[in-house]
Structures are given as structure tokens and as C-alpha cells.
Design a protein around this motif. Structure first.
Motif, PDB file in Angstrom:
ATOM      1  N   LEU A 201      26.879  25.049  36.973  1.00 63.35           N
ATOM      2  CA  LEU A 201      27.907  24.735  35.988  1.00 63.35           C
ATOM      3  C   LEU A 201      28.235  23.241  35.962  1.00 63.35           C
ATOM      4  CD1 LEU A 201      30.522  27.619  36.365  1.00 63.35           C
ATOM      5  CD2 LEU A 201      28.817  27.322  34.578  1.00 63.35           C
ATOM      6  N   ALA A 202      28.233  22.663  34.798  1.00 63.53           N
ATOM      7  CA  ALA A 202      28.737  21.309  34.501  1.00 63.53           C
ATOM      8  C   ALA A 202      27.875  20.181  35.044  1.00 63.53           C
ATOM      9  CB  ALA A 202      30.169  21.144  35.015  1.00 63.53           C
ATOM     10  N   THR A 203      26.798  20.473  35.756  1.00 63.43           N
ATOM     11  CA  THR A 203      25.992  19.385  36.314  1.00 63.43           C
ATOM     12  C   THR A 203      25.290  18.572  35.237  1.00 63.43           C
ATOM     13  OG1 THR A 203      24.159  20.959  36.626  1.00 63.43           O
ATOM     14  CG2 THR A 203      25.586  20.563  38.506  1.00 63.43           C
ATOM     15  N   GLN A 204      25.125  19.152  34.042  1.00 59.85           N
ATOM     16  CA  GLN A 204      24.448  18.414  32.973  1.00 59.85           C
ATOM     17  C   GLN A 204      25.333  17.323  32.379  1.00 59.85           C
ATOM     18  OE1 GLN A 204      25.497  21.501  32.807  1.00 59.85           O
ATOM     19  NE2 GLN A 204      26.437  21.958  30.839  1.00 59.85           N
ATOM     20  N   LEU A 205      26.642  17.383  32.609  1.00 55.87           N
ATOM     21  CA  LEU A 205      27.544  16.394  32.012  1.00 55.87           C
ATOM     22  C   LEU A 205      27.382  15.007  32.617  1.00 55.87           C
ATOM     23  CD1 LEU A 205      28.674  18.964  30.713  1.00 55.87           C
ATOM     24  CD2 LEU A 205      30.969  18.056  31.084  1.00 55.87           C
ATOM     25  N   PRO A 206      27.413  14.856  33.954  1.00 56.87           N
ATOM     26  CA  PRO A 206      27.139  13.518  34.508  1.00 56.87           C
ATOM     27  C   PRO A 206      25.742  13.024  34.150  1.00 56.87           C
ATOM     28  CG  PRO A 206      28.155  14.927  36.162  1.00 56.87           C
ATOM     29  CD  PRO A 206      27.791  15.813  35.012  1.00 56.87           C
ATOM     30  N   HIS A 207      24.781  13.938  34.055  1.00 56.82           N
ATOM     31  CA  HIS A 207      23.438  13.535  33.643  1.00 56.82           C
ATOM     32  C   HIS A 207      23.473  12.938  32.239  1.00 56.82           C
ATOM     33  CE1 HIS A 207      21.679  16.852  36.482  1.00 56.82           C
ATOM     34  NE2 HIS A 207      22.244  15.857  37.137  1.00 56.82           N
ATOM     35  N   ALA A 208      24.210  13.584  31.341  1.00 60.04           N
ATOM     36  CA  ALA A 208      24.301  13.100  29.959  1.00 60.04           C
ATOM     37  C   ALA A 208      24.930  11.715  29.911  1.00 60.04           C
ATOM     38  CB  ALA A 208      25.109  14.085  29.114  1.00 60.04           C
ATOM     39  N   VAL A 209      25.977  11.513  30.698  1.00 66.24           N
ATOM     40  CA  VAL A 209      26.659  10.217  30.719  1.00 66.24           C
ATOM     41  C   VAL A 209      25.728   9.125  31.245  1.00 66.24           C
ATOM     42  CG1 VAL A 209      28.586   8.898  31.683  1.00 66.24           C
ATOM     43  CG2 VAL A 209      28.927  11.273  30.978  1.00 66.24           C
ATOM     44  N   GLY A 210      25.086   9.393  32.368  1.00 68.54           N
ATOM     45  CA  GLY A 210      24.171   8.407  32.938  1.00 68.54           C
ATOM     46  C   GLY A 210      23.010   8.094  32.017  1.00 68.54           C
ATOM     47  N   PHE A 211      22.479   9.128  31.385  1.00 69.94           N
ATOM     48  CA  PHE A 211      21.349   8.951  30.471  1.00 69.94           C
ATOM     49  C   PHE A 211      21.756   8.103  29.274  1.00 69.94           C
ATOM     50  CE2 PHE A 211      18.521  10.001  27.053  1.00 69.94           C
ATOM     51  CZ  PHE A 211      17.276  10.162  27.656  1.00 69.94           C
ATOM     52  N   ALA A 212      22.903   8.426  28.674  1.00 68.57           N
ATOM     53  CA  ALA A 212      23.363   7.701  27.494  1.00 68.57           C
ATOM     54  C   ALA A 212      23.685   6.251  27.833  1.00 68.57           C
ATOM     55  CB  ALA A 212      24.584   8.390  26.896  1.00 68.57           C
TER      56      ALA A 212
ATOM     57  N   ASP B 286      18.478   1.343  23.318  1.00 70.17           N
ATOM     58  CA  ASP B 286      18.098   2.524  22.543  1.00 70.17           C
ATOM     59  C   ASP B 286      19.319   3.076  21.807  1.00 70.17           C
ATOM     60  OD1 ASP B 286      15.575   2.294  23.574  1.00 70.17           O
ATOM     61  OD2 ASP B 286      15.864   3.776  25.151  1.00 70.17           O
ATOM     62  N   ASP B 287      19.184   3.215  20.509  1.00 73.95           N
ATOM     63  CA  ASP B 287      20.293   3.692  19.679  1.00 73.95           C
ATOM     64  C   ASP B 287      20.289   5.210  19.642  1.00 73.95           C
ATOM     65  OD1 ASP B 287      22.364   3.898  17.864  1.00 73.95           O
ATOM     66  OD2 ASP B 287      21.050   3.664  16.129  1.00 73.95           O
ATOM     67  N   LEU B 288      20.858   5.818  20.659  1.00 73.95           N
ATOM     68  CA  LEU B 288      20.904   7.276  20.700  1.00 73.95           C
ATOM     69  C   LEU B 288      22.239   7.750  21.249  1.00 73.95           C
ATOM     70  CD1 LEU B 288      20.530   8.329  23.891  1.00 73.95           C
ATOM     71  CD2 LEU B 288      18.181   7.655  23.469  1.00 73.95           C
ATOM     72  N   VAL B 289      22.511   9.030  20.994  1.00 74.94           N
ATOM     73  CA  VAL B 289      23.734   9.693  21.461  1.00 74.94           C
ATOM     74  C   VAL B 289      23.338  10.936  22.255  1.00 74.94           C
ATOM     75  CG1 VAL B 289      25.839  10.903  20.730  1.00 74.94           C
ATOM     76  CG2 VAL B 289      25.098   8.840  19.524  1.00 74.94           C
ATOM     77  N   ALA B 290      24.069  11.205  23.308  1.00 79.28           N
ATOM     78  CA  ALA B 290      23.879  12.427  24.083  1.00 79.28           C
ATOM     79  C   ALA B 290      25.007  13.395  23.780  1.00 79.28           C
ATOM     80  CB  ALA B 290      23.836  12.129  25.581  1.00 79.28           C
TER      81      ALA B 290
ATOM     82  N   PRO C 230      27.937   6.451  24.892  1.00 81.82           N
ATOM     83  CA  PRO C 230      27.738   7.190  23.638  1.00 81.82           C
ATOM     84  C   PRO C 230      27.450   8.669  23.898  1.00 81.82           C
ATOM     85  CG  PRO C 230      25.763   5.935  24.167  1.00 81.82           C
ATOM     86  CD  PRO C 230      26.783   5.578  25.208  1.00 81.82           C
ATOM     87  N   VAL C 231      28.511   9.393  24.247  1.00 83.55           N
ATOM     88  CA  VAL C 231      28.400  10.802  24.613  1.00 83.55           C
ATOM     89  C   VAL C 231      29.431  11.614  23.843  1.00 83.55           C
ATOM     90  CG1 VAL C 231      28.396  12.485  26.497  1.00 83.55           C
ATOM     91  CG2 VAL C 231      27.716  10.134  26.943  1.00 83.55           C
ATOM     92  N   VAL C 232      29.047  12.817  23.458  1.00 82.59           N
ATOM     93  CA  VAL C 232      29.977  13.787  22.872  1.00 82.59           C
ATOM     94  C   VAL C 232      29.987  15.011  23.776  1.00 82.59           C
ATOM     95  CG1 VAL C 232      30.485  15.273  20.905  1.00 82.59           C
ATOM     96  CG2 VAL C 232      29.555  12.972  20.530  1.00 82.59           C
TER      97      VAL C 232
ATOM     98  N   GLU D  93      31.158  13.599  13.124  1.00 81.52           N
ATOM     99  CA  GLU D  93      32.080  12.464  13.211  1.00 81.52           C
ATOM    100  C   GLU D  93      32.095  11.894  14.624  1.00 81.52           C
ATOM    101  OE1 GLU D  93      35.732  14.104  11.900  1.00 81.52           O
ATOM    102  OE2 GLU D  93      35.250  13.979   9.762  1.00 81.52           O
ATOM    103  N   ALA D  94      32.072  12.760  15.633  1.00 83.72           N
ATOM    104  CA  ALA D  94      32.070  12.301  17.020  1.00 83.72           C
ATOM    105  C   ALA D  94      30.764  11.592  17.362  1.00 83.72           C
ATOM    106  CB  ALA D  94      32.293  13.485  17.957  1.00 83.72           C
ATOM    107  N   VAL D  95      29.647  12.105  16.856  1.00 84.54           N
ATOM    108  CA  VAL D  95      28.349  11.470  17.093  1.00 84.54           C
ATOM    109  C   VAL D  95      28.314  10.089  16.436  1.00 84.54           C
ATOM    110  CG1 VAL D  95      25.887  11.590  16.509  1.00 84.54           C
ATOM    111  CG2 VAL D  95      27.053  13.602  17.428  1.00 84.54           C
ATOM    112  N   THR D  96      28.806   9.995  15.210  1.00 80.98           N
ATOM    113  CA  THR D  96      28.848   8.711  14.508  1.00 80.98           C
ATOM    114  C   THR D  96      29.724   7.709  15.261  1.00 80.98           C
ATOM    115  OG1 THR D  96      28.518   9.798  12.375  1.00 80.98           O
ATOM    116  CG2 THR D  96      29.450   7.580  12.341  1.00 80.98           C
ATOM    117  N   ARG D  97      30.850   8.183  15.765  1.00 86.06           N
ATOM    118  CA  ARG D  97      31.755   7.328  16.527  1.00 86.06           C
ATOM    119  C   ARG D  97      31.075   6.809  17.791  1.00 86.06           C
ATOM    120  NH1 ARG D  97      35.336   7.871  20.724  1.00 86.06           N
ATOM    121  NH2 ARG D  97      37.185   6.501  20.588  1.00 86.06           N
ATOM    122  N   ALA D  98      30.382   7.699  18.496  1.00 91.57           N
ATOM    123  CA  ALA D  98      29.695   7.303  19.729  1.00 91.57           C
ATOM    124  C   ALA D  98      28.587   6.296  19.440  1.00 91.57           C
ATOM    125  CB  ALA D  98      29.123   8.536  20.426  1.00 91.57           C
ATOM    126  N   ARG D  99      27.847   6.532  18.364  1.00 95.81           N
ATOM    127  CA  ARG D  99      26.721   5.658  18.033  1.00 95.81           C
ATOM    128  C   ARG D  99      27.201   4.251  17.657  1.00 95.81           C
ATOM    129  NH1 ARG D  99      22.123   7.973  17.023  1.00 95.81           N
ATOM    130  NH2 ARG D  99      23.060   9.777  15.974  1.00 95.81           N
TER     131      ARG D  99
END
Length: 390
Positions: A148-159, A167-171, A198-200, A251-257
Motif C-alpha cells: 500500500l502507498a509505496t508507489q506514491l514516493p516513487h511517483a514523486v521521485g520520478f517526476a 522532461d516535460d511530463l507529469v506523474a 509535477p505530480v497529481v 486541470e490538476a495535470v495542466t497545473r502540475a505541467r
């Protein structure tokens, strides 16, 4: 009041230079979940997008029922159904651009399929064939896993790393309400807000962490209200309104990007099926409660809303169901093919340079497999334990 207090006027503490000057008001979510279906705003959205959302919802429901049937047949070891939550799953996938990354939880195989992943490969983990079953880099979908929830820190670090590289990407990281009680959730949101990564974060609040209701997990007005404590916006949306979920996430993805940082989105939905096929949901909820949520079914809401707006006709409905049946047939055919697995693959994709411990474990397993093969071939007799009578 003492004589000293009377003689010395009280002075308020000066504001430290490091104290952030943030107005909390814009960060707070609405008290009621945002809805769009049935409104004029929804009818003005891109018709192709609306039809695709509907088609993916229908396909998603069929995906869930077919995967559940495969589990009952013993072709899947376990299946955490997302029936009733299809609007969250589909909208998350469609809110991303091709270069973005999805970080799903174990229940989010449908989101991966809606993003374009082969449905049989998406079930590889739950089948017990592979740790993942697909190439994350090819599909830009992080590995499905059960912690549970281990993918969240991965997403933050990756983004964050992607932004440092230019790299212009959002996680987009998905999690259930139960996962918000894990420490990884709090660590990920803290770091994401400080780094303006840049994470949602999408929380699918389906009412229960297995058998534990949300009221026993938090006393907050909503999970979205937790966002202000981390310094990011919180958004509350009706998780069964696919149009609203898609718009809020987009909207959240656009904001993060654009560099404005992360957003926490809470989607209010409901898990119609049990937690998994191993769970007896009747022990902690009533059928009357489930039936109440069936009247707020995401597919029925979408179909009614789009038909009344003149966006969807009978031909569209028929085409969506035909596509869903083709998907189910493909899943049945793919699951009928039992792959030949090599246990040594457990060590093939962990480290490029194996650690001494892994080399030792691999050698031990190889020796055991060779001994079993020799025994099966009849080249050695049965092993007797020490002291065993002849």
C-alpha cells in the motif's frame, strides 16, 4: 495576571524568515463533491472525448466481470475488482498525455488497460506469472504491486528527476482511502509540495480499507482537506461522474505541467464488489448500502447524461458493448494459454549486477531444481531423513 505581566506589555513573536506566506483559502476543497453530468458545461465538452469516456466505462465494467469470472475458474490467484469505480480508473488514464506516467495501485489494472496496456499482461501479477508482466518504460505505467502507498514516493521521485532532466511530463499516482493511512502517503505529499513536483495524487475513496470504514481512519472533513496541511490544493469530486473526474484531473495535470506543483484529488466512489475474491464483504456492510450505490452507477449516469444531451445514440451504446465483448473474448483466450515459467527468472530482473546474496540464493534454487529434475527422471532414489526407519 502577575505583577510582571502587568508591567511588561505582551509582544507577539516575530514571523520567522523561513515561514511560508501561503493563503490557505485557495487550497481548500469544496464541501460538496464536484459534479458535471447533466449540466450545460458537460454538454459543451468535446463529443469525441465524451463518447470515448463512455466506451471505456462499458469496456471497463466488462473487464471487471470477466476478470472476476477468471478468478472463480482458478485462472487468477486473486482479483481486486474496481466495479463501481470505473469512472475514476478510466478518467485517470485519459487525463494523461502519452509522455506522462501512471503510478497505479494493485486495484488499478483497469486504469492501465484504459491507458493501452494489454489486458492479459495487466493481470500478470494477479495471475502469479510475473512480478509485473509488462514493460513499464514502453507503456509509461509503473509496476503494479500489492504494497500500500509505496508507489506514491516513487511517483514523486520520478517526476522530480524528470523535471531536473528537462522532461516535460507529469506523474499521476493512484491510491485508495485505506492507503492514505500509510506513512508513505504523508511522506510523498510532503516532499512533492516542498519540491513542487509535477505530480497529481488521486485518492479513490471507496468507503472501506478492506473492512475498515473511512470514519475509523480519519476525522478530517474529507481526505481532500488534508491537502492544505501539505501546502497543495485539495479537490473533491464525485468519483462516479466520469466527466467531472476527467475535468478535475486534467486541470490538476495542466497545473502540475506548468510548474505550479502537486494537487490532491479525492474522488468519492464505492466498491460494489468485495475487497477481493478472498473477502466476505457481508461481514462489515449491508446489501442495502450496496444497492443504494448501484443507483449511482457510473455507466448509467454517463449513459443517461449523454443521451439527454444528444451526444450518445443507440448505435454508440451498441458499439461500446460490442467492443466490451471483444475485450472479454480476448481475455478468455489469453488466460487459456498457460505459459511455461522459469523459476530462475526471479533473479534475472532484479539487479544488473547481482549481489552476493542473490547469487547465493540463485545457486541454491538452481541446485534444488536440478535435484527435482533428477528425481523426476528416476536417476536418484527418494530421500530419507536422518534416523528414518527402513
Amino acid at each position: 495576571m502577575t505583577a510582571l505581566q502587568e508591567s511588561v506589555p505582551y509582544r507577539s513573536a516575530p514571523a520567522p524568515a523561513w515561514r511560508p506566506r501561503i493563503d490557505p483559502e485557495p487550497l481548500l476543497p469544496s464541501m460538496e463533491p464536484q459534479q458535471l453530468l447533466g449540466t450545460r458545461a458537460a454538454a459543451r465538452l468535446d463529443r469525441d472525448l465524451l463518447k470515448r469516456l463512455y466506451t471505456e466505462l462499458v469496456r471497463g465494467r466488462r473487464y471487471n466481470t470477466q476478470a472476476t469470472a477468471l478468478t472463480k475458474q482458478g485462472r487468477l490467484a486473486v482479483y481486486p475488482s474496481s466495479t463501481g469505480q470505473e469512472a475514476c480508473e478510466v478518467s485517470a488514464a485519459l487525463a494523461l498525455q502519452e509522455r506522462d506516467w501512471l503510478f497505479p495501485s494493485y486495484r488499478d489494472t483497469l486504469a492501465a488497460v484504459a491507458r493501452g496496456l494489454d489486458p492479459v499482461q495487466a493481470l500478470g501479477l494477479l495471475r502469479g506469472d510475473w512480478h509485473t508482466g509488462y514493460d513499464p518504460y514502453k507503456h509509461r505505467i509503473a509496476a503494479l504491486s500489492t504494497p500500500l502507498a509505496t508507489q506514491l514516493p516513487h511517483a514523486v521521485g520520478f517526476a522530480h528527476a524528470a523535471r531536473l532532466r528537462g522532461d516535460d511530463l507529469v506523474a499521476l499516482a493512484m491510491i485508495g482511502d485505506g492507503g492514505t493511512s500509510e506513512g508513505d502517503f504523508h511522506e510523498a505529499l510532503t516532499i512533492a509540495a516542498v519540491w513542487r513536483a509535477p505530480v497529481v495524487f488521486l485518492v479513490q475513496n471507496n468507503g472501506f480499507a478492506i473492512s475498515v470504514p473511512l470514519a475509523k481512519q480519519t476525522a478530517a472533513p474529507s481526505l481532500a482537506h488534508k491537502a492544505v496541511g501539505y501546502g497543495m490544493p485539495g479537490r473533491l469530486v464525485d468519483g462516479n461522474d466520469a466527466v467531472a473526474v476527467h475535468q478535475v484531473l486534467q486541470e490538476a495535470v495542466t497545473r502540475a505541467r506548468s510548474g505550479e506543483g502537486p494537487t490532491l484529488v479525492e474522488a468519492i466512489t464505492y466498491r460494489i464488489d468485495a475487497h477481493t475474491n478472498a473477502d466476505d464483504a457481508t461481514r462489515y456492510r449491508t446489501e442495502a448500502e450496496v444497492e443504494t450505490w448501484r443507483t449511482h452507477d457510473p455507466i448509467a449516469l454517463m449513459e443517461e447524461g449523454l443521451q439527454s444531451a444528444g451526444v450518445l445514440d443507440e448505435a454508440d451504446v451498441r458499439a461500446a458493448h460490442e467492443s466490451a465483448e471483444q475485450l472479454a473474448a480476448y481475455m478468455r483466450e489469453g488466460m487459456a494459454d498457460v505459459p511455461a515459467l522459469d523459476p530462475m527468472d526471479l533473479f534475472a530482473f532484479v539487479y544488473a549486477d547481482k549481489t552476493p546474496q542473490l547469487r547465493q540464493q540463485a545457486g541454491q534454487l538452481r541446485a534444488e531444481l536440478e535435484a527435482e529434475a533428477e528425481h523426476a527422471a528416476g536417476t536418484i532414489g527418494p530421500q530419507r531423513g536422518k534416523g528414518e526407519r527402513r
